[in-house]
Motif scaffolding. Sequence first.
Motif, PDB file in Angstrom:
ATOM      1  N   THR A  14       0.906  -1.409  -0.331  1.00 47.32           N
ATOM      2  CA  THR A  14       0.082   0.254  -0.217  1.00 47.32           C
ATOM      3  C   THR A  14       0.733   1.321   0.316  1.00 47.32           C
ATOM      4  OG1 THR A  14      -0.302   0.236   2.416  1.00 47.32           O
ATOM      5  CG2 THR A  14      -1.743  -1.400   1.097  1.00 47.32           C
ATOM      6  N   GLY A  15       0.252   2.600  -0.132  1.00 48.67           N
ATOM      7  CA  GLY A  15       0.903   4.019   0.057  1.00 48.67           C
ATOM      8  C   GLY A  15       1.231   4.181  -1.029  1.00 48.67           C
ATOM      9  N   TRP A  16       0.944   3.613  -2.741  1.00 43.64           N
ATOM     10  CA  TRP A  16       1.958   4.441  -3.329  1.00 43.64           C
ATOM     11  C   TRP A  16       1.204   5.723  -4.513  1.00 43.64           C
ATOM     12  CZ3 TRP A  16       4.735   2.307  -7.449  1.00 43.64           C
ATOM     13  CH2 TRP A  16       6.204   0.730  -6.823  1.00 43.64           C
ATOM     14  N   GLU A  17       1.745   6.821  -4.277  1.00 42.94           N
ATOM     15  CA  GLU A  17       0.657   7.611  -4.726  1.00 42.94           C
ATOM     16  C   GLU A  17       0.452   7.676  -6.622  1.00 42.94           C
ATOM     17  OE1 GLU A  17       3.678  11.180  -4.224  1.00 42.94           O
ATOM     18  OE2 GLU A  17       3.506  10.168  -2.005  1.00 42.94           O
ATOM     19  N   THR A  18       1.024   6.436  -7.275  1.00 47.80           N
ATOM     20  CA  THR A  18       1.016   6.270  -8.380  1.00 47.80           C
ATOM     21  C   THR A  18       0.234   4.801  -9.046  1.00 47.80           C
ATOM     22  OG1 THR A  18       3.405   5.953  -9.355  1.00 47.80           O
ATOM     23  CG2 THR A  18       2.224   8.729  -9.340  1.00 47.80           C
ATOM     24  N   ASP A  19       0.315   4.095 -10.641  1.00 50.75           N
ATOM     25  CA  ASP A  19      -0.255   2.860 -10.716  1.00 50.75           C
ATOM     26  C   ASP A  19       0.663   2.777 -10.738  1.00 50.75           C
ATOM     27  OD1 ASP A  19      -0.757   0.671 -11.350  1.00 50.75           O
ATOM     28  OD2 ASP A  19      -2.451   1.003 -12.276  1.00 50.75           O
ATOM     29  N   PRO A  20       1.678   1.473  -9.617  1.00 50.63           N
ATOM     30  CA  PRO A  20       2.694   0.606  -9.999  1.00 50.63           C
ATOM     31  C   PRO A  20       3.124   0.041 -10.631  1.00 50.63           C
ATOM     32  CG  PRO A  20       1.290  -0.609  -8.059  1.00 50.63           C
ATOM     33  CD  PRO A  20       0.231   0.966  -8.858  1.00 50.63           C
ATOM     34  N   PHE A  21       2.507  -0.289 -11.914  1.00 45.21           N
ATOM     35  CA  PHE A  21       2.193  -0.875 -13.108  1.00 45.21           C
ATOM     36  C   PHE A  21       2.060   0.130 -14.304  1.00 45.21           C
ATOM     37  CE2 PHE A  21       1.867  -4.485 -10.127  1.00 45.21           C
ATOM     38  CZ  PHE A  21       3.314  -5.019 -10.616  1.00 45.21           C
ATOM     39  N   GLU A  22       2.046   1.650 -14.177  1.00 43.74           N
ATOM     40  CA  GLU A  22       2.268   2.242 -15.219  1.00 43.74           C
ATOM     41  C   GLU A  22       3.112   3.335 -14.543  1.00 43.74           C
ATOM     42  OE1 GLU A  22       0.288   2.657 -17.677  1.00 43.74           O
ATOM     43  OE2 GLU A  22      -1.650   0.926 -17.099  1.00 43.74           O
ATOM     44  N   GLN A  50       9.472  -1.391  -1.896  1.00 48.07           N
ATOM     45  CA  GLN A  50       9.035  -0.170  -0.953  1.00 48.07           C
ATOM     46  C   GLN A  50       7.927   0.591  -1.664  1.00 48.07           C
ATOM     47  OE1 GLN A  50      10.972   3.452   0.640  1.00 48.07           O
ATOM     48  NE2 GLN A  50      13.294   1.846   0.993  1.00 48.07           N
ATOM     49  N   ALA A  51       6.786   1.246  -1.167  1.00 54.23           N
ATOM     50  CA  ALA A  51       5.916   1.815  -1.877  1.00 54.23           C
ATOM     51  C   ALA A  51       6.467   2.953  -2.831  1.00 54.23           C
ATOM     52  CB  ALA A  51       5.118   2.859  -1.275  1.00 54.23           C
ATOM     53  N   ASN A  52       6.499   3.438  -4.199  1.00 53.89           N
ATOM     54  CA  ASN A  52       6.952   4.503  -4.970  1.00 53.89           C
ATOM     55  C   ASN A  52       7.847   4.517  -5.558  1.00 53.89           C
ATOM     56  OD1 ASN A  52       4.053   6.376  -4.755  1.00 53.89           O
ATOM     57  ND2 ASN A  52       4.780   6.978  -2.522  1.00 53.89           N
ATOM     58  N   GLU A  53       8.227   2.502  -5.458  1.00 53.98           N
ATOM     59  CA  GLU A  53       9.683   2.659  -5.898  1.00 53.98           C
ATOM     60  C   GLU A  53      10.244   3.793  -7.296  1.00 53.98           C
ATOM     61  OE1 GLU A  53      11.757  -1.359  -8.240  1.00 53.98           O
ATOM     62  OE2 GLU A  53       9.852  -1.506  -7.387  1.00 53.98           O
ATOM     63  N   PHE A  54      11.406   3.504  -7.234  1.00 54.25           N
ATOM     64  CA  PHE A  54      11.445   5.184  -8.402  1.00 54.25           C
ATOM     65  C   PHE A  54      12.516   4.217  -9.065  1.00 54.25           C
ATOM     66  CE2 PHE A  54      12.461   7.946  -5.111  1.00 54.25           C
ATOM     67  CZ  PHE A  54      13.476   8.366  -5.707  1.00 54.25           C
ATOM     68  N   MET A  55      13.450   4.850  -9.598  1.00 51.91           N
ATOM     69  CA  MET A  55      14.889   4.595 -10.361  1.00 51.91           C
ATOM     70  C   MET A  55      14.919   5.703 -11.075  1.00 51.91           C
ATOM     71  SD  MET A  55      17.329   2.202  -9.500  1.00 51.91           S
ATOM     72  CE  MET A  55      19.318   2.705 -10.548  1.00 51.91           C
ATOM     73  N   ARG A  75       6.654  -0.638  -9.855  1.00 54.72           N
ATOM     74  CA  ARG A  75       7.034  -1.529  -9.653  1.00 54.72           C
ATOM     75  C   ARG A  75       8.128  -2.355 -10.259  1.00 54.72           C
ATOM     76  NH1 ARG A  75       8.013  -1.996  -4.596  1.00 54.72           N
ATOM     77  NH2 ARG A  75       6.419  -2.674  -3.846  1.00 54.72           N
ATOM     78  N   GLY A  76       9.244  -2.738  -9.832  1.00 55.41           N
ATOM     79  CA  GLY A  76      10.651  -2.957 -10.658  1.00 55.41           C
ATOM     80  C   GLY A  76      11.966  -2.097 -11.548  1.00 55.41           C
ATOM     81  N   SER A  77      11.040  -0.624 -10.986  1.00 54.81           N
ATOM     82  CA  SER A  77      11.868   0.236 -12.220  1.00 54.81           C
ATOM     83  C   SER A  77      13.352   0.031 -11.654  1.00 54.81           C
ATOM     84  CB  SER A  77      10.948   1.790 -11.616  1.00 54.81           C
ATOM     85  OG  SER A  77      11.345   1.926 -10.378  1.00 54.81           O
ATOM     86  N   SER A  78      13.541  -0.819 -10.273  1.00 53.59           N
ATOM     87  CA  SER A  78      14.872  -0.420  -9.403  1.00 53.59           C
ATOM     88  C   SER A  78      15.349  -2.057  -9.117  1.00 53.59           C
ATOM     89  CB  SER A  78      15.096   0.136  -8.592  1.00 53.59           C
ATOM     90  OG  SER A  78      13.860   0.349  -6.815  1.00 53.59           O
ATOM     91  N   ASP A  79      14.255  -2.390  -9.183  1.00 52.26           N
ATOM     92  CA  ASP A  79      14.702  -4.270  -9.052  1.00 52.26           C
ATOM     93  C   ASP A  79      13.888  -4.787  -9.401  1.00 52.26           C
ATOM     94  OD1 ASP A  79      15.579  -6.479  -7.081  1.00 52.26           O
ATOM     95  OD2 ASP A  79      14.161  -5.981  -5.225  1.00 52.26           O
TER      96      ASP A  79
END
Length: 469
Positions: free
Chosen positions: A98-106, A443-448, A117-121
């Motif tokens: 939980t806790g995402w500010e955007t769609d993790p798969f968009e 984590q939520a809001n994963e980014f790279m 999700r997956g941008s860095s891992d």
Amino acid sequence: MTNQSIDWKAEAAKRKDDFLEDLFTILKIDSVRDDSKATKEAPVGPGPKEALEAFLAIGERDGFKAENFDNWAGHIEYGDGDEVMGVLAHVDVVPTGTGWETDPFEPVIKEGRLYARGSSDDKGPGMAAYYAIKMIKDLGLPVSKKIRFILGTDEESEWKGIKHYLETQPEPDFGFSPDAMFPIINGEKGNVSAELSFKGNAAGGTHKLVEFESGLRPNMVPQDAVAVIESENPSELENGFQDYLSDQPVTGDLSVDGNRVTVTVVGKAAHGSTPAKGINAGTHLARFLSEFSFGGDAKDFIQVAALYLHDDPSGSKLGVAHTDEVMGELTSNTGVFKFNVDKGGQMTVNMRYPQGTSEETIGKQIRDKVSQYAVEVNLPEGKVPHYVPGNDPLVQTLLDVYARQTGLEPSEQVIGGGTYGRLMKRGVAYGAMFPNSIDTMHQANEFMAVDDLMNAMAIYAEAIYELVK
């Protein structure tokens, strides 16, 4: 064209638009392992299968030889030679939580950061490594060794996919996994999870624990926790919870419906190998409940979590703390909590341990520590520590390329995280995060940062070419 005449960063920049387009394609696929939907054709669920097939299709489109091994794993191959260099990545991702500010798969790029999700891992770094190999092919550079870009489908859980692959394919002679950080990871701690099992009797106290749940995977610090309680004195819990929240680094909510109380706690997710970076909602919830009267196995469940697992990233309270001069200290993360009054309870404690201790020793230490409680401790087979010496030519080459492209002083590193690099005797992890990168894995809001991915692509290209020319 010689290596010295190639501007690797400029070559990477030429491919930025195509790289992002292909990466977005892979990031849009929800590739969380889902055993409930597993079939013979999709052994760890439809998402990892789809992501694997999509990545292999990109390889075929670009003129590489691509092969799928029963949807467990696949590889994209380039070059010929007696030696094989492996570059090992994975297409699966951890659950979003939980806790995402955007769609993790968009996937979306905001202020230079690619959120998904997956941008860095590990889809972002994996695609950067693939494009590095593609760059070598595009430039027509001569290679004397075979390069295999290998993709697994369940790195975030049991590694069944890559193990299936290695049952039919030879282990690469050397290589790296783009699934960690620069300058290099040439040591990885052992990885074992202790399963603590409790029966479901909850009778005997003012409060009866009906259900307790927290955590998604052993290798994630739980962000959320919830308990359902039947209480003779709900106001006692209600008042106590507000006091607890007032001086603890968590948020939460408590609702009362007759004699039924529901308590939720929100902490902070983090990678299970770095538990100190997270706030474990499960142990916090247990710590709160431990101040009240519970009975039976439920009491033991709560007390073990509160007394031996809470706020203890080094495993000292659990009795397993150990430090090695080269590999550092053991870390401990309780990633999954489950209790049901009808089915019993279980906690999964994931430990990353250095040289100098063992699974057998850790198991005995835990059993001795919790022996006064009605709990059964089981340790399924894990992974032993892995280390490639700093004077190995593989390590030296990778560090030299990193120093040349960044101007930074490289050094060896050991981590608690486990990567596919350990599957090769001469295998390491190499990027894609830099020392100043913000780590949002799991984590939520994963980014790279997009710039980090492009710089990693350039480093990978030069490094791979240095190793196979």
